[in-house]
Design a protein around this motif. Structure first.
Motif, mmCIF file in Angstrom:
data_model
loop_
_atom_site.group_PDB
_atom_site.id
_atom_site.type_symbol
_atom_site.label_atom_id
_atom_site.label_comp_id
_atom_site.label_asym_id
_atom_site.label_seq_id
_atom_site.Cartn_x
_atom_site.Cartn_y
_atom_site.Cartn_z
ATOM 1 N N ASP A 292 26.747 21.390 35.111
ATOM 2 C CA ASP A 292 27.709 21.621 34.018
ATOM 3 C C ASP A 292 27.841 23.106 33.668
ATOM 4 O O ASP A 292 28.404 23.454 32.637
ATOM 5 C CB ASP A 292 27.321 20.791 32.774
ATOM 6 C CG ASP A 292 25.943 21.158 32.247
ATOM 7 O OD1 ASP A 292 25.290 22.062 32.812
ATOM 8 O OD2 ASP A 292 25.508 20.539 31.254
ATOM 9 N N ARG A 294 25.816 25.275 32.574
ATOM 10 C CA ARG A 294 25.125 25.718 31.359
ATOM 11 C C ARG A 294 23.653 25.915 31.689
ATOM 12 O O ARG A 294 23.130 25.319 32.642
ATOM 13 C CB ARG A 294 25.264 24.655 30.242
ATOM 14 C CG ARG A 294 26.687 24.381 29.811
ATOM 15 C CD ARG A 294 27.257 25.543 28.987
ATOM 16 N NE ARG A 294 28.636 25.299 28.615
ATOM 17 C CZ ARG A 294 29.713 25.779 29.259
ATOM 18 N NH1 ARG A 294 29.560 26.542 30.333
ATOM 19 N NH2 ARG A 294 30.932 25.512 28.838
ATOM 20 N N GLU A 340 23.475 21.495 24.709
ATOM 21 C CA GLU A 340 24.183 22.063 25.867
ATOM 22 C C GLU A 340 23.335 23.057 26.666
ATOM 23 O O GLU A 340 23.708 23.449 27.772
ATOM 24 C CB GLU A 340 25.487 22.732 25.424
ATOM 25 C CG GLU A 340 25.273 23.808 24.401
ATOM 26 C CD GLU A 340 26.557 24.272 23.739
ATOM 27 O OE1 GLU A 340 27.639 23.900 24.188
ATOM 28 O OE2 GLU A 340 26.454 25.018 22.752
#
Ligand SMILES: Cc1cc2nc3c(=O)[nH]c(=O)nc-3n(C[C@H](O)[C@H](O)[C@H](O)COP(=O)(O)OP(=O)(O)OC[C@H]3O[C@@H](n4cnc5c(N)ncnc54)[C@H](O)[C@@H]3O)c2cc1C
Length: 352
Positions: A292, A294, A340
């Motif tokens: 993702d 992140r 996140e």
């Protein structure tokens, strides 16, 4: 047995940023680094808070940028070496539509400080840019060689750097402490970049990696001081040498330079440089990217003292300084990690 607060494994930009937190807070630590070139050493060192494909701000740029800028200023003073060379990025416009898109982007609050509203005309006959350039402000180039060698020297002077490969099988955990050779510590921070896949304590599916290659050219007629961004980056290294690239590939994670990457880079370069140049080298590295895009911070297991600082992907220089502060506060003051950036989010990812 020497008692420590932290053992840090890996001395790329993640390891260095975390060590700065430890120094600042008078923690006792050692660093173990193999001395092999990681992603930090292989990178272009571009320090840029914007995404120049779509003219947007990078993820969390407003928070990362000021902390990183201050960090490189402080580290330059401490190492007595100029680590961040402030240089604008000149984005070549492909067409009038791009100029219009740029103008729209300059009005956005998050980009106002970074994208100059004035277009620059091209006055360098070696560069093909009939629609001129958009200038990105506040950007620069991290002098990665100076940073890595300077920081190693700095740690060596304190006798806290072990230049060796960490042997995972020697790590023991007892009574909420970790033990490694003659050291015991409250926590171990694994900051091994893409090589973390060799760490048996790491959930391998959390990193996907992304290989990047640069071609090194000598171009005496280019006379370029700024970072040039066309279909590839052209990064001045001094003495008429430039790094050109990089590629992105998920097909091969070896560190071998490839002919296909060289062809791709040179054909893109020839669309924006019209003077002759000589190819003098090629390098390859693997970005520690996640699914993702992140970062991966924290412990994988509940209440574990094996902690990861990874997943910096393609923007390590922008993100690492603030992420180190966030990770340190999490470990020392129990400040929760945002989902996140918390490594535990990868528990829901399918294993590949
Ligand atoms: C081609 C390329 C271009 C890039 N360009 C940019 C750019 O312009 N700007 C930008 O912001 N980012 C760029 N990046 C991304 C950036 O390099 C990374 O985000 C960042 O450097 C990752 O840092 P790290 O400290 O996590 O890992 P690394 O830099 O890989 O550091 C890990 C360190 O750990 C050591 N290590 C690993 N395993 C062990 C072990 N078992 N024992 C001892 N030591 C160990 C390694 O030798 C290494 O020194 C680029 C990456 C690549 C590959």
């Amino acid at each position: 047995m020497k008692q420590l607060d932290y053992i840090v494994v890996g001395l790329g930009i993640a390891g260095i940023s975390f060590c700065e937190q430890l120094q600042k807070n008078d923690k006792r630590f050692i660093v173990i680094d193999s001395g092999e070139d990681g992603s930090t050493a292989k990178s272009g060192g571009v320090f840029n808070p914007t995404v120049l494909k779509r003219f947007t701000a990078a993820w969390n740029a407003a928070a990362f940028f000021p902390v990183a800028k201050k960090f490189y200023g402080t580290i330059s003073e401490n190492l007595e070496s100029h680590i961040l060379q402030e240089t604008p990025v000149l984005r070549i416009f492909k067409c009038v539509e791009e100029q219009n898109n740029w103008s729209v982007a300059t009005d956005k609050r998050e980009l106002q400080n970074f994208l100059s509203s004035e277009f620059l005309k091209n006055s360098n006959s070696a560069i093909e840019a009939p629609f001129g350039f958009g200038e990105v402000l506040g950007t620069g180039q991290i002098k990665t060689k100076k940073l890595l060698s300077g920081y190693r020297e700095f740690l060596n002077a304190q006798d806290v750097l072990l230049s060796e490969t960490f042997q995972y099988e020697l790590l023991q955990q007892k009574e909420s402490k970790v033990f490694y050779k003659d050291f015991s510590a409250s926590k171990i921070i694994f900051a091994e970049g893409a090589k973390v896949v060799e760490n048996p304590f790491f959930p391998k599916h959390a990193i996907v990696g992304n290989k990047g290659e640069y071609v090194i050219i000598k171009a005496p007629d280019l006379n370029l001081e700024a970072l040039l961004k066309g279909p590839v980056y052209v990064i001045p290294m001094g003495n008429d040498i430039y790094k050109v690239g990089a590629t992105y590939s998920r097909d091969d994670y070896s560190l071998n330079p490839t002919e296909s990457a060289k062809d791709e880079i040179l054909s893109k370069l020839k669309t924006c440089i019209n003077y002759s140049f000589e190819v003098v080298g090629q390098t390859a590295g693997v970005r520690p990217t996640t699914r993702d895009h992140r970062p991966l911070l924290g412990a994988w297991e509940e209440h574990s003292n094996l902690v990861f600082f990874n997943g910096l992907g393609s923007r390590g220089f922008l993100m690492a300084p603030l992420l180190a502060v966030i990770l340190y506060k999490h470990l020392e003051d129990d400040v929760p990690l945002l989902k996140e950036m918390n490594i535990k989010r990868a528990r829901t990812w399918k294993k590949i």
